[in-house]
Design a protein around this motif. Sequence first.
Motif, PDB file in Angstrom:
ATOM      1  N   ALA A   1       0.832  -1.212   0.000  1.00  0.00           N
ATOM      2  CA  ALA A   1       0.000   0.000   0.000  1.00  0.00           C
ATOM      3  C   ALA A   1       0.862   1.256   0.000  1.00  0.00           C
ATOM      4  CB  ALA A   1      -0.935  -0.003   1.203  1.00  0.00           C
ATOM      5  N   ILE A   2       2.006   1.191   0.648  1.00  0.00           N
ATOM      6  CA  ILE A   2       2.892   2.365   0.623  1.00  0.00           C
ATOM      7  C   ILE A   2       3.308   2.654  -0.808  1.00  0.00           C
ATOM      8  CG2 ILE A   2       5.125   3.290   1.357  1.00  0.00           C
ATOM      9  CD1 ILE A   2       4.888   1.926   3.955  1.00  0.00           C
ATOM     10  N   VAL A   3       3.640   1.617  -1.534  1.00  0.00           N
ATOM     11  CA  VAL A   3       4.069   1.795  -2.921  1.00  0.00           C
ATOM     12  C   VAL A   3       2.905   2.266  -3.797  1.00  0.00           C
ATOM     13  CG1 VAL A   3       5.121   0.679  -4.908  1.00  0.00           C
ATOM     14  CG2 VAL A   3       5.769  -0.036  -2.593  1.00  0.00           C
ATOM     15  N   ILE A   4       1.772   1.616  -3.641  1.00  0.00           N
ATOM     16  CA  ILE A   4       0.618   1.972  -4.476  1.00  0.00           C
ATOM     17  C   ILE A   4       0.219   3.425  -4.251  1.00  0.00           C
ATOM     18  CG2 ILE A   4      -1.848   1.528  -4.860  1.00  0.00           C
ATOM     19  CD1 ILE A   4      -1.294  -1.436  -4.310  1.00  0.00           C
ATOM     20  N   GLY A   5       0.097   3.797  -2.999  1.00  0.00           N
ATOM     21  CA  GLY A   5      -0.300   5.171  -2.695  1.00  0.00           C
ATOM     22  C   GLY A   5       0.768   6.177  -3.070  1.00  0.00           C
ATOM     23  N   GLY A   6       1.997   5.842  -2.728  1.00  0.00           N
ATOM     24  CA  GLY A   6       3.095   6.765  -3.010  1.00  0.00           C
ATOM     25  C   GLY A   6       3.221   7.041  -4.496  1.00  0.00           C
TER      26      GLY A   6
END
Lengths: 111, 111, 111, 398, 398, 398
Positions: D279-284
């Motif tokens: 999720a950090i990657v997707i959101g970022g």
Amino acid sequence: MKKVTAVIRPEKLEDVKAALEEKGYFPMTVHEVKGRGAQKGICLQYRGKQIKVDMIPKTEIEMVVGDEDVRPIIEIIRTSARTGKFGDGKIFISPVEIVAAIRNDEEIISE
Amino acid sequence: MKKVTAVIRPEKLEDVKAALEEKGYFPMTVHEVKGRGAQKGICLQYRGKQIKVDMIPKTEIEMVVGDEDVRPIIEIIRTSARTGKFGDGKIFISPVEIVAAIRNDEEIISE
Amino acid sequence: MKKVTAVIRPEKLEDVKAALEEKGYFPMTVHEVKGRGAQKGICLQYRGKQIKVDMIPKTEIEMVVGDEDVRPIIEIIRTSARTGKFGDGKIFISPVEIVAAIRNDEEIISE
Amino acid sequence: MAIDSGDTAFIIICTAMVMLMTPGVGLFYGGMVRGKNIISMVAMAFIAFAIVSIQWVTIGYSLAFGPDIAGFIGGLDHMFLAGVGLDGNGIPDMLFMMFQMVFAGITLAILTSGVAERIKLSSFIVLGLLWTTFVYDPLAHWAWGGGWASEMGALDFAGGTVVHISSGFGALALALVIGSRAGFGKYSMEAENITITLLGGALLWFGWFAFNAGSALAADGIAVNALVVTNISAAAGAITWMAAAWIKGKPSSLGLISGAVAGLVAITPASGFVGPMSAIVIGGFAGLLCYGALLLRVRKGLDESLDAWAVHGMGGLWGAIATGIFASAAIGGVDGLIYGNVNQFMIQLLDATVAMVYAFTMTFILAKIVDKVMGLRVTEEEEYIGLDISQHGESTTA
Amino acid sequence: MAIDSGDTAFIIICTAMVMLMTPGVGLFYGGMVRGKNIISMVAMAFIAFAIVSIQWVTIGYSLAFGPDIAGFIGGLDHMFLAGVGLDGNGIPDMLFMMFQMVFAGITLAILTSGVAERIKLSSFIVLGLLWTTFVYDPLAHWAWGGGWASEMGALDFAGGTVVHISSGFGALALALVIGSRAGFGKYSMEAENITITLLGGALLWFGWFAFNAGSALAADGIAVNALVVTNISAAAGAITWMAAAWIKGKPSSLGLISGAVAGLVAITPASGFVGPMSAIVIGGFAGLLCYGALLLRVRKGLDESLDAWAVHGMGGLWGAIATGIFASAAIGGVDGLIYGNVNQFMIQLLDATVAMVYAFTMTFILAKIVDKVMGLRVTEEEEYIGLDISQHGESTTA
Amino acid sequence: MAIDSGDTAFIIICTAMVMLMTPGVGLFYGGMVRGKNIISMVAMAFIAFAIVSIQWVTIGYSLAFGPDIAGFIGGLDHMFLAGVGLDGNGIPDMLFMMFQMVFAGITLAILTSGVAERIKLSSFIVLGLLWTTFVYDPLAHWAWGGGWASEMGALDFAGGTVVHISSGFGALALALVIGSRAGFGKYSMEAENITITLLGGALLWFGWFAFNAGSALAADGIAVNALVVTNISAAAGAITWMAAAWIKGKPSSLGLISGAVAGLVAITPASGFVGPMSAIVIGGFAGLLCYGALLLRVRKGLDESLDAWAVHGMGGLWGAIATGIFASAAIGGVDGLIYGNVNQFMIQLLDATVAMVYAFTMTFILAKIVDKVMGLRVTEEEEYIGLDISQHGESTTA
Ligand SMILES: Nc1ncnc2c1ncn2[C@@H]1O[C@H](COP(=O)(O)OP(=O)(O)O)[C@@H](O)[C@H]1O
Ligand SMILES: Nc1ncnc2c1ncn2[C@@H]1O[C@H](COP(=O)(O)OP(=O)(O)O)[C@@H](O)[C@H]1O
Ligand SMILES: Nc1ncnc2c1ncn2[C@@H]1O[C@H](COP(=O)(O)OP(=O)(O)O)[C@@H](O)[C@H]1O
């Protein structure tokens, strides 16, 4: 040319506009201001002591008009904006030397 | 000294400021106002009947300048604020007798 | 009659009002405006490049007073509104020909 | 399985929270337009919600969730909620219907971005009803009602294609049909009430927890996973957008909140399938991508100025694809690209592309029709005065 | 039956959501008054909630839900929450007490409509305490605490008589006692902050789901039915009011949101007894009726200008009657007029009439007493300056 | 015990509601500052939430809830949420992690009071990360993660020490380090948008139900008790502060809402341990105490002007002590002073004092370090122009 600057009660603006319109005076610029007059605002009794609210919302109307229109306009504003109570406002008349349109090159220059 | 008061369309303010700046005219005070001109505002067709919206938001610029700057400033404002449609606004020129700085004791007194 | 128009820092309004009141000058009309002076506003250093914020909120006070009151009022405003830094503002004096009350038919006409 | 009070409590409240997102969108948009159109933006959100509420219980729900016809649309068996009862599996069927309704409502509200400050109110109402019927309902059927996409195995947990691609690319089509606002590009048209936009954004972030977690349709581990990844993605999007904007200039609060929304959009389809670190990657990445899309839009001189396309359209596209990349069988039972499942990735790509093309094309056609028949746009004077006065006869002074 | 975690979760959250409606009413009203009174309106909502909170746990709950005395009022056995425990049937008794408290709170907030922009703060506090004690508490007892109305079989699912008729007709009585605002009818007194009103309306719509669905006191099928019909009725009311206003002039957003509230009010007593299609009729008619009531009020020159009477009073009246018309045994166990049960219709009529007369008369008397003893109204100067400054010593610039 | 759907539903929704409190703090503060800094205040709340969200899932949660090290801090076992799963006892472990995250987020938002209208954005971000790591995380560990305080038997139901003493005394330290706003004491710096403050206050009151009741981590009797006492204390605080302000001058709405917050703060540590009637005393006294603290602060010429110290710091201190006074074994299993348990009272006193000293000192040190390294404060010109323009490049006209 003269500038008529009238400071009136905001709730009287509609009446003043209508009264001016009736006599054919349309153009005007309106400012929302706050002010106090010689009575220094309004006095609230508050548990013994008096509280002064000294900056009351007012509406300032500016109209630049021909010299001959000054008198009638003063009368119209007086009639339509008067309540008879303190705070009714003031009308100031000051000189204007040039009125220039922006839309075209029309211009009126006071002699 | 003269006061140049220009009532313009709010969306033209940036253009006017930029045009004045280019010619070296910086100082000004700006009011948000509402106004109507000789056309009494804007007409909306509404299901047959016409509705007048007579108080249109405008921007009023005040600049106190030397007498010799009046003409050029009128022209700059005309050029930069004109759209050619009703509602472009007006420029008023009126006399100013004293300009006093607050920061220091400088003063200019109109002869 | 003259109109004293003073553009001051908003945060100085209370001080100016108090100082004027002390000397017996009450009536005034106050506008919230934005403005820039000869310094073209305030400069922010922003990562190397400079950013100008050129429209700073100011307060404009209008007082219509007798000719003899102009000088004292200028001095009071100067004293109470001065910080000594750029942006303290200006005072403009212009002529007023008629002052008419709305509440009643009182009128003062400048000779 | 009977009705479960915990699950039912959960979805009732989630329904209410998602409902609140619709005025949330209105406030979010309303603060970004010029003061003379703020009422119009908020009112359109309410109107969207009201008309879709009626459309949904009369025909929409049946089109989306009625018995499948050719993989494309649902049959009319549930018109007027026929056969939708108060019992069901875990939650009452009627509650499922209602939870789905609030999704349909907000989607139409997002779409108003493309016509902001210039659409005729009557035309918006007509267009809105058509759009929900011919764009939203089929898309909902494809993804969740047994249509071709779900048959194919496409994953869309909470509406990446159905809600975001549809409204984002729809808004783009609308902006093209209706044309730019008068003076666009000539005058600055800055957000006038950022506080209200931030408030709207807060309501969106809040409601999104229900949007995504509620899509589990039960108060269980999947819901919790959705909740956690939703928040992480929002936070990451907010941070990357803000950081990127900071590098180019100033870290505006509009950028911050837009980044959060971008993160929320992107995680939407993925939230039941990916874990917290994905999720950090997707959101970022969503924050960066959507910011880039916005810059591109501005460069192209395109007046889709509340950025439904940049944020919802592109964010939704990325989210649909990201689901195919980061899905983990440990969480939602399906693996994605990073776990070697190329197939799922291709499915997601196909699904997202079809949704994008369909939404854009259909919206374009519907908008053209409405424009021909009754005119989409207000007159020049009405636009100048603002829609608050010209369409609603009101204005707001504060 | 023991405590059920699902039901308990549900009612805790519903309590919070209904609580939020009280500031929601404040914002809804605050945006409609002149800028100099906005703080006053919002503050009165908070004050209403605060004082009722204390009144309720000391005496109010017991008056409403204590052992019945003559069908009229509850006994004092539960004063200071004596005997109200943390266990119960499905949900803890204490939670039931709390859920009821938030209803009492919002009702007093609605009442402020009748005295907007002119009541003395101290008098409002005194009047508010009296009103809750002598109007709200008995009405709650009649409907829900074992009083005559419930004994008679009157149906009021979530407060049509208790909350809406009481506050609506109460507001009418207050407006008559306190008199019109200075300048009413002479100057235009237009809503100054419509954005805030719409925000308040959004919070109301959101909270109303909890208001009505929560009144099932369990997360079950009845709650879901209430949720669904509540939204349908709101949407229908919004649409009909807007349409009617459009025919007469412009479709204002105030009309739209007022119509939604009218629909919400009308469905309130009915929400556990009628089905979705009846809700379209109930809400749709409520929009028209309440709009008509508003026009009548304006024609009569009556300054009950935030329209608690037109919307809550008349909407509540219609809702109480509509319950007797549309109730379906399939949903709530009781049939109404359309299913041939004339009796229930007559019961509803009687119940609503008595509530209306009682609320109006008692409010009138209480207001007269407070007016005599301490004066209801601020001075002319205080009114001119506005209550924000004169009552609270504050003003809001933005 | 397995996952319970009711409890899980409850805590998911509570998490969302507590999340909404963070922008709620931003709006609450934003309305109290001068118009040129409103965006800054709201944006800092969002930023606080975003950065803490990432900090928490990477390291913060582990520091707080990892295996205890010397009673002071948690070990790094749960970094990147390692070992935090979707199952658990009643609610999933992951949900517990998430519920705790929203507490960490809002605490940092409260802290911004001490630096309002003058902090450099970049420095706030750095300081915020440090603060959460070195102040919040240890305090959370002490109280709830198995640290010395919980070992000793200190009671802190929902965060009196962890959230309120920490942020309140932290804000005080920050205000001392950063210094007063330019012109503080010379010019009046009045709240410019009280409506927004009241809205923020409404969101706080709403969310606080979840904050306290949710801290039961189950939808049970304890949660209900927390809900009830929370509301009572808020109402009592609102009334006493308003009354005290009335005696000294005018009953401002800011006083009213500040009193409510004071009551909410004070009941926070106590809400699982005391009964309703104690809550009247706790909240009522909190209103007076915090108002007194505010007056003292003003007299001392201290520019901690959004009063995190007076309200959260002093309110939290009182709440921690009050827990030791009013705790009742009948409710939470532990008796306090009034039931003869002097010991618990002494424990609470010690716990609160250590928390206060630690938070103040650590915050002071961290602020000094950040100030030395990168400068805490904006330049004079930036402050004069306002943080909205100087830090965010935006301004709000309405
Ligand atoms: N001499 C003046 N100069 C500028 N403004 C004035 C003057 N006198 C009155 N005004 C404006 O007119 C308003 C009303 O004035 P007046 O009728 O004299 O009020 P009051 O009853 O408070 O004395 C004031 O609030 C102020 O805005
Ligand atoms: N004689 C006047 N006195 C004061 N203000 C004026 C006058 N004439 C025009 N204005 C201001 O200029 C604005 C534009 O005027 P104008 O171009 O004449 O508009 P319109 O097209 O509506 O006639 C008006 O809205 C008003 O604010
Ligand atoms: N010539 C002028 N005409 C109109 N307004 C002026 C003029 N000069 C100054 N002002 C007003 O006074 C304010 C302060 O001016 P000044 O003290 O000269 O500022 P600065 O330090 O920015 O040069 C300006 O923001 C503007 O509103």
